[in-house]
Design a protein around this motif. Structure first.
Motif, PDB file in Angstrom:
ATOM      1  N   ARG A 104      -9.099 -53.126 -78.267  1.00 38.72           N
ATOM      2  CA  ARG A 104     -10.096 -53.538 -79.251  1.00 38.72           C
ATOM      3  C   ARG A 104     -11.369 -52.716 -79.134  1.00 38.72           C
ATOM      4  O   ARG A 104     -11.970 -52.341 -80.148  1.00 38.72           O
ATOM      5  N   ILE A 105     -11.786 -52.426 -77.924  1.00 38.98           N
ATOM      6  CA  ILE A 105     -13.055 -51.731 -77.718  1.00 38.98           C
ATOM      7  C   ILE A 105     -12.944 -50.231 -77.987  1.00 38.98           C
ATOM      8  O   ILE A 105     -13.783 -49.653 -78.686  1.00 38.98           O
ATOM      9  N   PHE A 106     -11.904 -49.598 -77.454  1.00 40.08           N
ATOM     10  CA  PHE A 106     -11.829 -48.140 -77.499  1.00 40.08           C
ATOM     11  C   PHE A 106     -10.846 -47.594 -78.541  1.00 40.08           C
ATOM     12  O   PHE A 106     -11.050 -46.492 -79.059  1.00 40.08           O
ATOM     13  N   PHE A 107      -9.777 -48.327 -78.817  1.00 37.80           N
ATOM     14  CA  PHE A 107      -8.673 -47.756 -79.576  1.00 37.80           C
ATOM     15  C   PHE A 107      -8.356 -48.581 -80.829  1.00 37.80           C
ATOM     16  O   PHE A 107      -9.179 -49.320 -81.319  1.00 37.80           O
ATOM     17  N   ASP A 108      -7.145 -48.422 -81.331  1.00 34.08           N
ATOM     18  CA  ASP A 108      -6.654 -49.217 -82.461  1.00 34.08           C
ATOM     19  C   ASP A 108      -5.167 -49.471 -82.268  1.00 34.08           C
ATOM     20  O   ASP A 108      -4.586 -49.119 -81.226  1.00 34.08           O
ATOM     21  N   GLU A 109      -4.536 -50.064 -83.272  1.00 38.32           N
ATOM     22  CA  GLU A 109      -3.136 -50.469 -83.142  1.00 38.32           C
ATOM     23  C   GLU A 109      -2.174 -49.290 -83.125  1.00 38.32           C
ATOM     24  O   GLU A 109      -0.998 -49.452 -82.806  1.00 38.32           O
ATOM     25  N   THR A 110      -2.656 -48.083 -83.437  1.00 36.39           N
ATOM     26  CA  THR A 110      -1.765 -46.914 -83.473  1.00 36.39           C
ATOM     27  C   THR A 110      -1.493 -46.318 -82.101  1.00 36.39           C
ATOM     28  O   THR A 110      -0.585 -45.508 -81.950  1.00 36.39           O
ATOM     29  N   VAL A 111      -2.270 -46.708 -81.105  1.00 37.50           N
ATOM     30  CA  VAL A 111      -2.118 -46.141 -79.760  1.00 37.50           C
ATOM     31  C   VAL A 111      -1.041 -46.906 -78.998  1.00 37.50           C
ATOM     32  O   VAL A 111      -1.078 -48.138 -78.916  1.00 37.50           O
ATOM     33  N   ALA A 112      -0.078 -46.193 -78.458  1.00 33.73           N
ATOM     34  CA  ALA A 112       1.019 -46.821 -77.721  1.00 33.73           C
ATOM     35  C   ALA A 112       0.493 -47.532 -76.473  1.00 33.73           C
ATOM     36  O   ALA A 112      -0.449 -47.061 -75.828  1.00 33.73           O
ATOM     37  N   GLN A 113       1.135 -48.660 -76.148  1.00 32.30           N
ATOM     38  CA  GLN A 113       0.674 -49.433 -75.000  1.00 32.30           C
ATOM     39  C   GLN A 113       0.761 -48.640 -73.706  1.00 32.30           C
ATOM     40  O   GLN A 113      -0.118 -48.759 -72.845  1.00 32.30           O
ATOM     41  N   GLU A 114       1.798 -47.813 -73.552  1.00 31.74           N
ATOM     42  CA  GLU A 114       1.908 -47.024 -72.320  1.00 31.74           C
ATOM     43  C   GLU A 114       0.743 -46.047 -72.176  1.00 31.74           C
ATOM     44  O   GLU A 114       0.297 -45.746 -71.062  1.00 31.74           O
ATOM     45  N   ASP A 115       0.238 -45.545 -73.311  1.00 31.14           N
ATOM     46  CA  ASP A 115      -0.923 -44.661 -73.247  1.00 31.14           C
ATOM     47  C   ASP A 115      -2.177 -45.442 -72.867  1.00 31.14           C
ATOM     48  O   ASP A 115      -2.991 -44.969 -72.063  1.00 31.14           O
ATOM     49  N   ILE A 116      -2.333 -46.634 -73.439  1.00 28.01           N
ATOM     50  CA  ILE A 116      -3.493 -47.452 -73.092  1.00 28.01           C
ATOM     51  C   ILE A 116      -3.472 -47.810 -71.610  1.00 28.01           C
ATOM     52  O   ILE A 116      -4.505 -47.754 -70.925  1.00 28.01           O
ATOM     53  N   LEU A 117      -2.315 -48.158 -71.083  1.00 31.70           N
ATOM     54  CA  LEU A 117      -2.212 -48.468 -69.650  1.00 31.70           C
ATOM     55  C   LEU A 117      -2.591 -47.260 -68.796  1.00 31.70           C
ATOM     56  O   LEU A 117      -3.253 -47.395 -67.759  1.00 31.70           O
TER      57      LEU A 117
END
Length: 378
Positions: free
Chosen positions: A214-227
């Motif tokens: 929510r703070i840095f990204f959006d729904e297009t970013v894969a969860q593995e990348d966010i982790l």
């Protein structure tokens, strides 16, 4: 990360081992995906009209990228390095003091970093780049988030300006810092403002995937990348910025109370004549002398300046339409302070350099550089 990226550690006068990532310009970028994207469909995606200046071929300035809080030099090497390498730019990025790969000077155990210390480190990195590439013009500085605040502070000092070819502010924290934006957030949505406080002050964005998205990204970013990014955020946020001592030195202290513009703006806004566009390639004495100062948390003030020179520095301010941290009013404040009109990237979040549509942000910068610096990207 760009496979051509080299990692080095430059030892500053304070004894700090500053992580510096470097990636050289691509020698034959004709067939690169990034070059084709820039030349082929860019104009269909971003409505930006520019005039291409025709000039004799010249060496392009290197680019120095400056990251913000919770990040390190790595965030630029993910995508932007390769993109700008393919357009003929050497790319540098350094990790700020207190991040995992740069750390603190020997024996320093401070719980937070003052903005003056970040500025001294930035000046040292610029000095080293100029020494290593003396034949090239000064670097283009591209700053994201809190990095934009450091860049504004650098531009305050006249002698520093000769070491900057252009300044780009990408989703930059405004000159007044976070206080005004936080107040606006609290007035418009108290719960959303709590997410920012929870995410940054309590560093929940390093452990809560949903909040980080929510703070840095959006729904297009894969969860593995966010982790993966969250691991970096955790490592790079152990030592934060000294916000208690920030207020007296915020760039907004130098803002005209009526216009909101920087009181030094006129000194960097007078365009040079075409024949004067070749920049002075020497490292200014003030830059070298400032770095040798024994006072770690001091920077030049008006009283220390013996000579003022008007140095034209093109400025670009770019905001993101879906930025959860820096709102449109904050981006407009930065643009007004710097005397330019802002641009906004449609439907992009704060970390525009790490989302799948990162090329749109890179292309806005590239197109502006092509027009304002007379560099040929074709």
């Amino acid at each position: 990360m760009n496979k051509n990226t080299e990692q080095s550690f430059w030892i500053s006068p304070a004894g700090l081992n500053i992580e510096v990532l470097y990636s050289p310009a691509t020698k034959n970028p004709t067939d690169s995906e990034n070059k084709a994207w820039y030349l082929g469909i860019y104009s269909q995606i971003v409505q930006l009209v520019t005039q291409q200046k025709q000039s004799k071929p010249k060496l392009k300035p290197p680019i120095l990228f400056i990251h913000g809080s919770f990040h390190g030099a790595w965030c630029w090497a993910e995508n932007f390095f390769t993109y700008f390498n393919d357009l003929g730019f050497d790319c540098f990025a350094h990790s700020l003091r207190g991040t995992s790969n740069t750390g603190l000077p020997p024996g320093d155990r401070v719980p937070s970093i003052r903005v003056e210390s970040h500025l001294k480190d930035l000046l040292y990195v610029i000095k080293r780049i100029r020494e290593e590439q003396p034949e090239r013009p000064p670097p283009i500085l591209i700053a994201h988030s809190f990095g934009g605040l450091y860049l504004m502070k650098l531009l305050e000092i006249p002698e520093n300006r000769g070491n900057v070819s252009a300044a780009v502010f990408l989703c930059s924290v405004p000159p007044s810092g976070l206080s005004r934006m936080t107040l606006r957030f609290m007035q418009s949505s108290f719960m959303e403002s709590l997410k920012i406080i929870w995410g940054f002050a309590l560093k929940a964005a390093t452990s809560d995937v949903g909040l980080c998205r929510r703070i840095f990204f959006d729904e297009t970013v894969a969860q593995e990348d966010i982790l993966r990014y969250m691991k970096n955020f955790l490592a790079d946020s152990r030592v934060g910025l000294d916000v208690i001592n920030l207020a007296p030195v915020l760039p907004s202290v130098r803002a005209d109370p009526v216009t909101g513009q920087a009181d030094w703006l006129e000194e960097i806004s007078s365009e040079r004549k075409e024949e004067d566009l070749d920049l002075d390639l020497s490292v200014t004495p003030s830059l070298s002398s400032e770095l040798s100062s024994d006072t770690e948390n001091s920077i030049d003030t008006e009283e220390n300046i013996t000579e003022k020179k008007n140095t034209f520095i093109p400025r670009l301010v770019v905001g993101a339409e879906k930025d959860f941290i820096v709102d449109a009013a904050g981006t407009q404040e930065t643009a007004t302070f710097l005397g330019v009109e802002p641009m906004f990237l449609a439907d992009l979040p704060h970390d525009v350099m790490l989302v799948p549509r990162w090329r749109e942000a890179a292309a806005v910068i590239a197109d502006w550089l092509s027009s304002i610096l007379s560099v040929n990207l074709d």
